[in-house]
Design a protein around this motif. Structure first.
Motif, PDB file in Angstrom:
ATOM      1  N   LEU A 354       0.829  -1.201   0.000  1.00  0.00           N
ATOM      2  CA  LEU A 354       0.000   0.000   0.000  1.00  0.00           C
ATOM      3  C   LEU A 354       0.869   1.259   0.000  1.00  0.00           C
ATOM      4  O   LEU A 354       0.558   2.241  -0.685  1.00  0.00           O
ATOM      5  CB  LEU A 354      -0.922   0.005   1.226  1.00  0.00           C
ATOM      6  N   GLU A 355       1.973   1.238   0.745  1.00  0.00           N
ATOM      7  CA  GLU A 355       2.858   2.397   0.791  1.00  0.00           C
ATOM      8  C   GLU A 355       3.484   2.666  -0.566  1.00  0.00           C
ATOM      9  O   GLU A 355       3.655   3.824  -0.972  1.00  0.00           O
ATOM     10  CB  GLU A 355       3.946   2.174   1.845  1.00  0.00           C
ATOM     11  N   ARG A 356       3.813   1.621  -1.285  1.00  0.00           N
ATOM     12  CA  ARG A 356       4.360   1.793  -2.640  1.00  0.00           C
ATOM     13  C   ARG A 356       3.330   2.457  -3.562  1.00  0.00           C
ATOM     14  O   ARG A 356       3.664   3.335  -4.359  1.00  0.00           O
ATOM     15  CB  ARG A 356       4.767   0.443  -3.230  1.00  0.00           C
ATOM     16  N   ARG A 359       3.027   6.155  -2.749  1.00  0.00           N
ATOM     17  CA  ARG A 359       4.116   6.959  -3.334  1.00  0.00           C
ATOM     18  C   ARG A 359       3.926   7.126  -4.832  1.00  0.00           C
ATOM     19  O   ARG A 359       4.158   8.209  -5.378  1.00  0.00           O
ATOM     20  CB  ARG A 359       5.469   6.286  -3.057  1.00  0.00           C
ATOM     21  N   LYS A 360       3.484   6.067  -5.491  1.00  0.00           N
ATOM     22  CA  LYS A 360       3.325   6.116  -6.942  1.00  0.00           C
ATOM     23  C   LYS A 360       2.223   7.082  -7.362  1.00  0.00           C
ATOM     24  O   LYS A 360       2.364   7.813  -8.350  1.00  0.00           O
ATOM     25  CB  LYS A 360       3.013   4.710  -7.469  1.00  0.00           C
ATOM     26  N   TYR A 361       1.116   7.103  -6.596  1.00  0.00           N
ATOM     27  CA  TYR A 361      -0.039   7.917  -6.982  1.00  0.00           C
ATOM     28  C   TYR A 361      -0.268   9.109  -6.052  1.00  0.00           C
ATOM     29  O   TYR A 361      -1.328   9.734  -6.099  1.00  0.00           O
ATOM     30  CB  TYR A 361      -1.297   7.041  -7.020  1.00  0.00           C
ATOM     31  N   SER A 362       0.723   9.419  -5.230  1.00  0.00           N
ATOM     32  CA  SER A 362       0.654  10.584  -4.326  1.00  0.00           C
ATOM     33  C   SER A 362      -0.592  10.536  -3.437  1.00  0.00           C
ATOM     34  O   SER A 362      -1.333  11.515  -3.330  1.00  0.00           O
ATOM     35  CB  SER A 362       0.684  11.888  -5.141  1.00  0.00           C
ATOM     36  N   GLN A 363      -0.830   9.386  -2.824  1.00  0.00           N
ATOM     37  CA  GLN A 363      -1.953   9.213  -1.903  1.00  0.00           C
ATOM     38  C   GLN A 363      -1.422   8.948  -0.487  1.00  0.00           C
ATOM     39  O   GLN A 363      -0.216   8.791  -0.269  1.00  0.00           O
ATOM     40  CB  GLN A 363      -2.817   8.027  -2.355  1.00  0.00           C
ATOM     41  N   GLY A 400     -11.904   6.845   0.075  1.00  0.00           N
ATOM     42  CA  GLY A 400     -11.344   7.681   1.131  1.00  0.00           C
ATOM     43  C   GLY A 400      -9.927   7.287   1.483  1.00  0.00           C
ATOM     44  O   GLY A 400      -9.304   6.440   0.830  1.00  0.00           O
ATOM     45  N   PRO A 401      -9.395   7.886   2.582  1.00  0.00           N
ATOM     46  CA  PRO A 401      -8.021   7.589   2.997  1.00  0.00           C
ATOM     47  C   PRO A 401      -7.876   6.248   3.703  1.00  0.00           C
ATOM     48  O   PRO A 401      -6.758   5.786   3.911  1.00  0.00           O
ATOM     49  CB  PRO A 401      -7.690   8.742   3.948  1.00  0.00           C
ATOM     50  N   ILE A 402      -8.984   5.628   4.079  1.00  0.00           N
ATOM     51  CA  ILE A 402      -8.940   4.348   4.787  1.00  0.00           C
ATOM     52  C   ILE A 402      -9.407   3.232   3.861  1.00  0.00           C
ATOM     53  O   ILE A 402     -10.485   3.306   3.272  1.00  0.00           O
ATOM     54  CB  ILE A 402      -9.838   4.370   6.045  1.00  0.00           C
ATOM     55  N   VAL A 403      -8.580   2.196   3.733  1.00  0.00           N
ATOM     56  CA  VAL A 403      -8.979   1.003   2.981  1.00  0.00           C
ATOM     57  C   VAL A 403      -9.681   0.084   3.970  1.00  0.00           C
ATOM     58  O   VAL A 403      -9.053  -0.526   4.842  1.00  0.00           O
ATOM     59  CB  VAL A 403      -7.766   0.298   2.362  1.00  0.00           C
ATOM     60  N   ALA A 404     -11.026   0.019   3.859  1.00  0.00           N
ATOM     61  CA  ALA A 404     -11.836  -0.744   4.808  1.00  0.00           C
ATOM     62  C   ALA A 404     -11.968  -2.200   4.386  1.00  0.00           C
ATOM     63  O   ALA A 404     -11.628  -2.576   3.254  1.00  0.00           O
ATOM     64  CB  ALA A 404     -13.216  -0.107   4.921  1.00  0.00           C
ATOM     65  N   ALA A 405     -12.482  -3.011   5.294  1.00  0.00           N
ATOM     66  CA  ALA A 405     -12.688  -4.432   4.993  1.00  0.00           C
ATOM     67  C   ALA A 405     -13.632  -4.599   3.816  1.00  0.00           C
ATOM     68  O   ALA A 405     -13.469  -5.518   2.993  1.00  0.00           O
ATOM     69  CB  ALA A 405     -13.231  -5.143   6.225  1.00  0.00           C
ATOM     70  N   ASP A 406     -14.642  -3.704   3.711  1.00  0.00           N
ATOM     71  CA  ASP A 406     -15.596  -3.804   2.608  1.00  0.00           C
ATOM     72  C   ASP A 406     -14.958  -3.500   1.253  1.00  0.00           C
ATOM     73  O   ASP A 406     -15.521  -3.853   0.210  1.00  0.00           O
ATOM     74  CB  ASP A 406     -16.772  -2.844   2.837  1.00  0.00           C
TER      75      ASP A 406
END
Length: 484
Positions: A354-356, A359-363, A400-406
């Motif tokens: 996710l961190e990669r 960085r790639k998409y400036s998120q 959003g900024p949170i990747v949820a379980a859904d």
């Protein structure tokens, strides 16, 4: 045949020669200052004149050859081969290559001098020192070979684009495995990496290379299953000029030569045909290879790492893999456990992936605790590769900024399929195809453009359209392992 006259019968020519020999004459000065050697005999092959350049080139003094007959000089080995005698026998100019005891390489041109009646009265030989040209030619061949190696290496390394990140290890099983990899990295022994598809065999091979004594040299990664069977030999071992239709007219260096002094990683080594296995065995045993179309051996100094998800012992028993090659590759086997057996790595790999993407998409997206829990509970039939794909898809789906379980919709479908497989076989091929289809569908729904969807999935538009059409036709006509 041309007439041959004795020198005493040709006073005009002898008079010219005496003028050449006269000290202080302009003609003598010109003769002595020529960079080419000049060697003159009469019609009977008696030496009547040589200049200083000839002495330097040949290493012979004037008193050793003047007045001597060329036949005697050739018989005595003073001169290896006489162009003058060839001219006297044939009556025509001749050019030959000659090497003198000084080590000088020369191009020798002998020309008959004729009188008005067409008879030979003398033979004038020009001796041109081409030693420097020969040296430059050899240097050019060396540099051409070096350039070819660099060019082949650059092209291949650009294609493989080696990842800079080290292996992620949080689970005690993985940490113990890396400790073992550290110990064997410092040796030059062959290593065979074993494990299911997607467990990270390539990453472990990279880890070993970077900690080896060869880390400053090339690391060439080859997927043996991805090369067409008819091209495997020429890709690995190279070919010479004119080996086959459509080949590079100058020949091509193989990947083993490109990897010289470095390391070559043969992924999916179990897919190699038997005839290539023979040449690979020779590369391992003798550290030499032979290009296609050549019978000249090329010495190499390469460490070999290999990987496979196949059972090579069963292949040996079935006769599809050479037993001697198996034992050569299997000097040090490194078995990489599936991801489901090292669950403490799951969250770390997911966060790193996710961190990669951030960085790639400036998120600045993060994984919710519930999402991490779901990831940890999943059986991971596709191992690390599947985990990275799922995280990337969740990254695309989340707003959003949170990747949820859904947001792990793809994961939910996969989990359902895996649970339905309990107590029965799981059709992993269909499951992974369904996974890919859902990626394609979600990306297209999000970007409403084949080109944009393909770009975000790292594939070309034509492949995107072809595979989406293939999977749509397949999955619209039936259910797969209980997944609609």
């Amino acid at each position: 045949m041309s007439k041959i006259y004795a020198s005493t019968d040709n006073e005009d020519y002898l008079r010219v020669l005496r003028h050449f020999r006269k000290p202080g004459s302009m003609l003598a000065a010109i003769l002595e200052n020529l960079s080419d050697g000049i060697f003159i005999t009469d019609a009977n092959a008696n030496v009547i004149l040589i200049n200083h350049a000839y002495e330097v080139i040949s290493g012979l003094r004037k008193d050793e050859v003047l007045g001597k007959n060329m036949r005697d000089l050739e018989d005595q080995g003073v001169i290896s081969r006489s162009a003058t005698l060839i001219v006297l026998a044939g009556g025509k100019p001749v050019t030959i290559a000659q090497e003198f005891k000084t080590g000088r390489r020369t191009v020798v041109t002998s020309t008959p001098v004729l009188d008005g009646a067409g008879g030979i009265v003398m033979v004038v030989t020009n001796v041109r020192d081409v030693s420097e040209l020969h040296y430059l030619k050899q240097e050019l061949k060396k540099r051409s070979r070096l350039t070819q190696r660099y060019q082949s290496g650059i092209e291949y390394i650009e294609r493989q684009a080696m990842d800079d990140a080290d292996l992620i290890a949080r689970d005690s099983t993985t940490i113990a495995l890396l400790g073992l990899a550290d110990r064997i990295a410092r040796l030059d022994t062959a290593v065979l990496l074993l494990g299911e598809t997607g467990v990270g065999k390539e990453r472990f091979a990279t880890y070993i290379f970077r900690r080896s004594r060869r880390s400053g040299e090339r690391f060439i990664k080859v997927n043996c299953a991805a090369i067409a069977e008819g091209l495997i030999e020429s890709e690995l071992f190279g070919y010479v000029r004119g080996s086959f239709t459509g080949a590079n007219p100058e020949g091509k260096m193989g990947l083993f030569e490109v990897a010289d002094n470095g390391t070559i990683f043969l992924d999916e080594v179990g897919e190699l045909p038997l005839n290539i296995q023979v040449k690979l065995l020779r590369a391992l045993q003798e550290q030499e290879i032979t290009r296609v179309g050549s019978d000249v051996s090329v010495r190499i100094n390469v460490r070999i790492l290999a990987a496979t998800n196949r059972n090579l012992e069963e292949m040996v028993a079935a006769g599809t893999f050479r037993e001697d090659l198996y034992y050569r590759l299997n000097v040090f086997p490194l078995v990489i456990p599936p991801l489901r057996e090292r669950r403490d790595d799951i969250a770390a790999i997911a966060r790193n992936t996710l961190e990669r993407l951030n960085r790639k998409y400036s998120q600045r997206k993060t994984l919710a605790p519930a999402a991490l829990e779901r990831l940890r509970d999943y059986p991971w039939p596709g191992n690390v590769r599947e985990l990275k794909n799922i995280v990337e898809r969740a990254f695309i789906m989340s707003d959003g900024p949170i990747v949820a379980a859904d947001d792990l919709a793809l994961f939910a479908a996969g989990l359902k399929a895996a649970r339905l497989g309990e107590g029965q076989d799981v059709d992993l091929k269909t499951l992974l195809e369904r996974t890919e289809y859902e990626y394609l569908t979600v990306a297209y729904d999000k970007y409403h453009s084949v080109r944009e969807a393909a770009r975000h999935l790292g594939m070309d538009p034509a492949t995107f359209v072809r595979r989406r059409k293939k999977f749509r036709e397949k999955f619209s006509s039936h259910k797969c392992n209980g997944v609609s």
